[in-house]
Design an enzyme around this catalytic site. Sequence first.
Site, short mmCIF file in Angstrom:
data_model
loop_
_atom_site.label_atom_id
_atom_site.label_comp_id
_atom_site.label_asym_id
_atom_site.label_seq_id
_atom_site.Cartn_x
_atom_site.Cartn_y
_atom_site.Cartn_z
N ARG A 1 0.82 -1.21 0.00
CA ARG A 1 0.00 0.00 0.00
C ARG A 1 0.86 1.26 0.00
NH1 ARG A 1 -3.08 -3.32 3.84
NH2 ARG A 1 -4.73 -4.32 2.64
N VAL A 2 2.17 1.11 0.07
CA VAL A 2 3.06 2.26 -0.07
C VAL A 2 3.42 2.46 -1.53
CG1 VAL A 2 5.33 3.18 0.54
CG2 VAL A 2 3.96 2.01 2.25
#
Length: 518
Positions: free
Chosen positions: A366-367
């Site tokens: 999710r980064v």
Amino acid sequence: MSVRATEISDIIKAEIAGFQETATITNVGRVISVGDGIANVYGLSQVMASELVEFPKSNTIGLAFNLEEDSVGIIVLGEYQEIEEGDEVRSTGQIASVPVGDALIGRVVNALGQPIDGKGPIVTDKRRPIEVIAPGVIKRQNVDQALQTGIKAIDAMIPIGRGQRELIIGDRQTGKSAVAIDAIINQRGGDVICIYVAIGLKQSQVAQTVRILEQNGAMEHTIVVSASAADPAPLQYIAPSAGTAMGEEIMESGRDALIVYDDLSKHAQAYREVSLLVRRPPGREAYPGDVFYLHSRLLERSARLSDELGGGSLTSLPIIETQAGDVSAYIPTNVISITDGQIYLEPDLFYAGVRPAINVGISVSRVGGAAQIKAMRQVAGRLRLDLAQYRSLAAFAQFGTSDLDAVTRNQIETGQRMTELLKQGQYQPMPVEEQVASLWMAGAGYLADVSVDQVREFEKQYLDYLRTAEPGLLAAIAERKALDDELTAALKGATDAFKGGSTFASTGSGPVLAAAAD
């Protein structure tokens, strides 16, 4: 010899004048019952949650775990057989803590921070509570610095940033621990201190891991915290918190740390065991209702601190073991919802020889690209999409590709070569500049006429060529962290020179591996 009465009175007066009251107040209780590592104690009205208590008669310590109206549930940290009903219990006024600091680096300790590697005592005067409140939002900053794992498939498609929490999930024996150990080995010679927390593993397995780290020169920057399967459940329960406290000391000193929890499934089982023994009400799958909070308060302690607080980071790689690929079970879904992405290892890929067996479709970070250097973003931009499309078309490949249109056939053949390129040997992490060069070479189409079974040998010889004939090129990629026109042209020239050499020779039916020149 006679004694005068005045002398006696003078002595008594002097003693009274010099008397100092040194009375101490100690919170004391009595054991009501004991069994299975749990002691129920009456009294201790002033005891705090997670406070250490002592059993003077058996010289044992315990942890205040369950605070009820008229009794306290104590989990005994060690042997409990010598504790008997009616024994005295005293509070210490100290919250459970472990030694921290650089003195622990290179050592193997238990969940209490005591050395178990036979290398003598750990000399440090620093201690930290094992349970602290996680840094708040204001104390954090964005995760935008890459933590290189040395694994091409992860660094290219599922990047991990410093301060991130990336879950490694899959069935047993699919290579979860190997991925985490590769990431630790890849920090060799860098600025990241690693903590490996072994929870519920066999002692032989922990010893083997320590030996692998030593053989690869990784114990010089690693702390191993072991709460093996032979240790009581209370020690397995506190081990992750103890390891996190050691990592927080590094983070708050302005440095970067990486912690691996291997694995949190057994941690949840140990917590379920002690919770049921102290009669906490069970919930789904007999886990107590606060098992989500158990893991969330643990993983939220991983962060990248703001520059005002030193800019240090604690990156965590929790491991979860699934049963028959069921990622929708209670503990897996809990931890997936807490972490910043997951790396899913699929048994079918593992047994098919794809190592590491990462399922690109389910795995996610999710980064994202924020945790990659620019050069990696440039070469890996479409890689994830291409592989996902290949997986959806792969079913057709087993029936042959002669009846497929040219575009579909090209996608399948490209996917086969990229899958082969992303295979990597165990405990062989690759520097990021070599990953960039390898992926650029594949993306530029140099593998198009290389047969699938020769892709890995082609890559090996290609990287050997760059290391020996073009060492400045790899150093420039590592320094600039981006592929400008000059570096791209240099890479093209070097790759053309290698491809045109005598190592690989193409024929009409595909490339044939020729004898390497002496």
